[in-house]
Structure formats: structure tokens, C-alpha cells
Design a protein around this motif. Structure first.
Motif, PDB file in Angstrom:
ATOM      1  N   GLN A  51       0.812  -1.217   0.000  1.00 56.69           N
ATOM      2  CA  GLN A  51       0.000   0.000   0.000  1.00 56.69           C
ATOM      3  C   GLN A  51       0.843   1.263   0.000  1.00 56.69           C
ATOM      4  N   VAL A  52       1.930   1.269   0.736  1.00 60.61           N
ATOM      5  CA  VAL A  52       2.764   2.470   0.813  1.00 60.61           C
ATOM      6  C   VAL A  52       3.371   2.802  -0.550  1.00 60.61           C
ATOM      7  N   ALA A  55       0.522   3.937  -2.950  1.00 60.17           N
ATOM      8  CA  ALA A  55       0.100   5.296  -2.586  1.00 60.17           C
ATOM      9  C   ALA A  55       1.071   6.331  -3.157  1.00 60.17           C
ATOM     10  N   ARG A  62      -0.766   6.959   2.416  1.00 57.53           N
ATOM     11  CA  ARG A  62      -1.089   5.548   2.600  1.00 57.53           C
ATOM     12  C   ARG A  62      -2.471   5.388   3.248  1.00 57.53           C
TER      13      ARG A  62
END
Length: 101
Positions: A51-52, A55, A62
């Protein structure tokens, strides 16, 4: 309410609407999946990104990415469970173009 930050996506989806064939179109409800929700699903599950990292590609935080994914999950689950069409449109997105270096 704060205006939404622009989200960057790689490309627009080719097909914009998916619907079940088991129900006539006139009796079919639908859900709208935004382009940023579509892109988040693509990055997280097709590209298998954390996810980081996803993002960062979309130029959002995030936690925002997490909220977008959660919203997409709910809409897709609703469509699958309740036999609804999924239409992909809208959102505050810009197409990411490759830089010439």
C-alpha cells in the motif's frame, strides 16, 4: 469539506461497464467504481504492490489509499453478492505520462 487531492493513474480502464448476463439490463441495478478505486485495485492486487508504494505512485497518503481500497472492496462485494453491474467512471484523477529523459 476539503477538496480531494488529484490522484494519478497509469491508464484508463479499457472496458467501462461489467454486468451479469443472468438478469435483463432493465432490471439491473449497478454500482459506480471510481477510476482511482479501479487503479488502487490494479496496483494492490494485479501488480501486488504494498500500500505504501502504491500510494506513492498515485501521489496520495497511505491512509487515503487504504480508504480507497476499502471503498472499492465494499462496492465490488455489493455488486457480486447482489447481482449488480459495475460501472467505472469519475474521480479526481489525472493520467500519468512517461517523462522523456
Amino acid at each position: 469539506m476539503r477538496p480531494k487531492k488529484t490522484r494519478w493513474v497509469k491508464c484508463l480502464p479499457g472496458e467501462r461497464c461489467f454486468r451479469p448476463k443472468c438478469r435483463p439490463p432493465r432490471r439491473l441495478d449497478g454500482v459506480i467504481l471510481s477510476i482511482d478505486e479501479f487503479e488502487a485495485m490494479r496496483l494492490a492486487y494485479l501488480e501486488e504492490m504494498k500500500q505504501v508504494d502504491a500510494a506513492k505512485l498515485m501521489k496520495i497518503s497511505r491512509p487515503t489509499f487504504s480508504r480507497i481500497i476499502a471503498s472499492a472492496h465494499k462496492k465490488i462485494a455489493d455488486a457480486l453478492v447482489n447481482i449488480k453491474a459495475i460501472k467505472i467512471e469519475g474521480g479526481c484523477c489525472k493520467i500519468k505520462t512517461k517523462s522523456k529523459r
